[in-house]
Design an enzyme around this catalytic site. Structure first.
Site, mmCIF file in Angstrom:
data_model
loop_
_atom_site.group_PDB
_atom_site.id
_atom_site.type_symbol
_atom_site.label_atom_id
_atom_site.label_comp_id
_atom_site.label_asym_id
_atom_site.label_seq_id
_atom_site.Cartn_x
_atom_site.Cartn_y
_atom_site.Cartn_z
ATOM 1 N N HIS A 276 8.893 3.232 9.948
ATOM 2 C CA HIS A 276 9.281 2.526 8.726
ATOM 3 C C HIS A 276 8.231 1.466 8.383
ATOM 4 O O HIS A 276 7.743 1.385 7.248
ATOM 5 C CB HIS A 276 10.653 1.883 8.933
ATOM 6 N N GLU A 277 7.876 0.651 9.369
ATOM 7 C CA GLU A 277 6.896 -0.413 9.128
ATOM 8 C C GLU A 277 5.514 0.160 8.844
ATOM 9 O O GLU A 277 4.761 -0.380 8.025
ATOM 10 C CB GLU A 277 6.854 -1.383 10.304
ATOM 11 N N HIS B 273 5.191 1.030 5.192
ATOM 12 C CA HIS B 273 4.804 -0.150 4.413
ATOM 13 C C HIS B 273 3.298 -0.389 4.546
ATOM 14 O O HIS B 273 2.597 -0.605 3.558
ATOM 15 C CB HIS B 273 5.537 -1.406 4.919
#
Length: 162
Positions: free
Chosen positions: A72-73, A76
């Site tokens: 998820h990170e 980003h």
């Protein structure tokens, strides 16, 4: 390698490995644990491009859940560096997250569900129409007016004392 704890160096290697394996691009910044994170699994810093991961997620749910948080990170991270939509609401972000099988939300840590909301401790009462407004925090009634009639408000503690 099913350990419930790991060092920042091991996390760094793990993030670099996931970045190459899932995104085909190296992770060139710093990844570290931050035990002060309480309601999130991790976070990405847009200015420094560093990533922080909540170690409590690793202890509570193991490597498979933390791997989803890392992905998820990294979504980003890689989208931001490419100038693409890197926010949660962007289509690019949602598509990449699905493609790499990252988590949209992290699991709630044990003990967080047990917290109860604070009760109302104060009441604002309109001096003209009697409209009541419940508040959890003390506030200065001189800065506010009644939303119903526009008159002044009076602050009371819920036990009735002024």
């Amino acid at each position: 390698m099913e350990s419930k704890s790991m060092s920042n160096e091991e996390l760094q290697e793990w993030v670099e490995h996931i970045s190459l394996e899932s995104f085909g691009v190296p992770f060139k910044h710093q990844a570290r644990f931050n035990a002060r994170l309480s309601s999130t699994g991790g976070r990405y810093f847009m200015k420094s491009h560093h990533i922080e991961i909540n170690p409590h997620q690793l202890a509570a749910f193991g490597r498979s859940e933390v791997e989803k948080i890392i992905k998820h990170e990294l979504c980003h991270y890689h989208l931001h560096l490419r100038g693409m939509g890197h926010r949660h609401r962007d289509a690019d972000f949602k598509a990449w997250l699905t493609r790499v099988e990252g988590s949209r939300h992290c699991q709630t840590l044990p003990g967080r569900l047990e917290r109860k909301p604070r009760p109302y401790r104060y009441k604002l009462v309109c001096v003209s129409c009697g409209q009541e407004y419940l508040r959890k925090r003390k506030m200065n009634p001189q800065h506010y007016r009644c939303g119903k009639c526009g008159s002044k408000l009076r602050l009371l503690a819920l036990d009735g004392t002024p």
